[in-house]
Design a protein around this motif. Sequence first.
Motif, short mmCIF file in Angstrom:
data_model
loop_
_atom_site.label_atom_id
_atom_site.label_comp_id
_atom_site.label_asym_id
_atom_site.label_seq_id
_atom_site.Cartn_x
_atom_site.Cartn_y
_atom_site.Cartn_z
N PHE A 114 0.90 -1.28 0.03
CA PHE A 114 0.00 -0.03 -0.10
C PHE A 114 0.82 1.24 -0.07
O PHE A 114 0.29 2.22 -0.45
CB PHE A 114 -1.14 0.04 1.27
CG PHE A 114 -2.12 0.91 1.02
CD1 PHE A 114 -3.14 0.59 0.15
CD2 PHE A 114 -2.02 2.06 1.87
CE1 PHE A 114 -4.10 1.86 -0.02
CE2 PHE A 114 -3.16 3.06 1.91
CZ PHE A 114 -4.32 2.87 0.79
N ASN A 119 0.08 4.85 -4.95
CA ASN A 119 -1.01 4.98 -3.73
C ASN A 119 -0.68 5.86 -2.97
O ASN A 119 -1.81 6.72 -2.81
CB ASN A 119 -0.71 3.37 -3.08
CG ASN A 119 -0.91 2.25 -3.89
OD1 ASN A 119 -1.32 2.16 -4.87
ND2 ASN A 119 -0.40 1.20 -3.27
N ARG A 120 0.42 6.48 -2.62
CA ARG A 120 0.30 7.73 -1.66
C ARG A 120 0.05 8.65 -2.67
O ARG A 120 -0.81 9.57 -1.72
CB ARG A 120 2.10 7.75 -1.37
CG ARG A 120 2.71 6.62 -0.28
CD ARG A 120 4.02 7.04 -0.25
NE ARG A 120 4.83 5.71 0.29
CZ ARG A 120 5.85 5.86 1.11
NH1 ARG A 120 6.31 7.09 1.29
NH2 ARG A 120 6.23 4.91 1.75
N GLN A 122 -2.41 8.79 -4.62
CA GLN A 122 -3.78 8.94 -4.61
C GLN A 122 -4.50 9.48 -3.37
O GLN A 122 -5.37 10.15 -3.15
CB GLN A 122 -4.17 7.61 -5.29
CG GLN A 122 -4.14 7.40 -6.76
CD GLN A 122 -4.82 6.09 -7.18
OE1 GLN A 122 -5.88 5.61 -6.98
NE2 GLN A 122 -4.09 5.49 -8.37
N PRO A 129 -6.45 4.32 -3.33
CA PRO A 129 -6.14 4.06 -4.59
C PRO A 129 -6.62 2.98 -5.31
O PRO A 129 -7.21 1.90 -4.85
CB PRO A 129 -4.50 3.35 -4.29
CG PRO A 129 -4.31 3.80 -2.70
CD PRO A 129 -5.80 4.04 -2.30
N THR A 131 -5.21 0.57 -8.56
CA THR A 131 -3.99 0.29 -9.43
C THR A 131 -4.28 -0.91 -10.08
O THR A 131 -5.01 -1.68 -9.57
CB THR A 131 -2.83 0.42 -8.58
OG1 THR A 131 -2.87 -0.52 -7.43
CG2 THR A 131 -2.69 2.05 -8.06
N LEU A 134 -3.95 -3.28 -6.86
CA LEU A 134 -5.08 -2.84 -6.10
C LEU A 134 -6.22 -2.54 -7.09
O LEU A 134 -6.57 -1.26 -6.99
CB LEU A 134 -4.77 -1.67 -4.88
CG LEU A 134 -3.91 -2.06 -3.90
CD1 LEU A 134 -3.47 -1.02 -3.17
CD2 LEU A 134 -4.29 -3.38 -3.00
N THR A 148 1.98 -2.52 4.35
CA THR A 148 3.02 -1.96 3.69
C THR A 148 4.25 -3.01 4.11
O THR A 148 4.21 -3.84 4.95
CB THR A 148 3.29 -0.45 3.96
OG1 THR A 148 3.94 -0.54 5.28
CG2 THR A 148 2.26 0.47 4.04
N SER A 184 5.17 -2.13 -5.92
CA SER A 184 3.61 -2.36 -5.84
C SER A 184 3.08 -3.68 -5.06
O SER A 184 2.17 -3.87 -4.60
CB SER A 184 2.84 -2.41 -7.13
OG SER A 184 3.31 -3.25 -8.13
#
Length: 192
Positions: A114, A119-120, A122, A129, A131, A134, A148, A184
């Motif tokens: 994550f 992601n950060r 978003q 997120p 993606t 995800l 994480t 990711s």
Amino acid sequence: MSTALIETIAALVPEGSRVLDLGCGTGELLAWLQEKKGCTGYGVELSDANVLACARRGVNVIQLNLEEGLAVFEDQSFDVVLQLETLQHLRNAEAMLRETARVGRVGIVSFPNFAHWPNRLQVLAGRMPVTRTLPYEWYDTPNIRVGTYADFEVLARKNRLEILDSFGVQDGRVVRQWPNLMASMAVFKLKR
């Protein structure tokens, strides 16, 4: 699972290993390990369709809900236990991690990271997120938790597990420099 990811994970599994693949899906990885590395073992899967797909591939599969644990397996009964992209779906993630270490001499765990930089961004923009790793909206995801790379290191230490190797995966490539930010997918090889 992409061929590159299969080969990356398979490289962590010694030839001829007895393998338990938790949440094995259609059995693609276990079939590959049997054919290319002479491994034996079982897949564990809940989905009826995936159990059937495993059987069609010639993969030994046990239909079992991982939320119920692994009491059917003896301590250290497998050389390697794979728990690939399943941890984030489980309510009892920490207990299942301990079970992985109990039934296997070595555990290999992977999960969506994550903390990957897209992601950060978003989250900074105020959104959850979505993606390739995800791919679900927050309200329709099978993932009941996010974690994480750095979080997993803490969890492993808390459970007295030794990390033998760890890295990230991004676009099929292994990422060893700043994997918490640049990958990711997180991958850990560990033992008790």
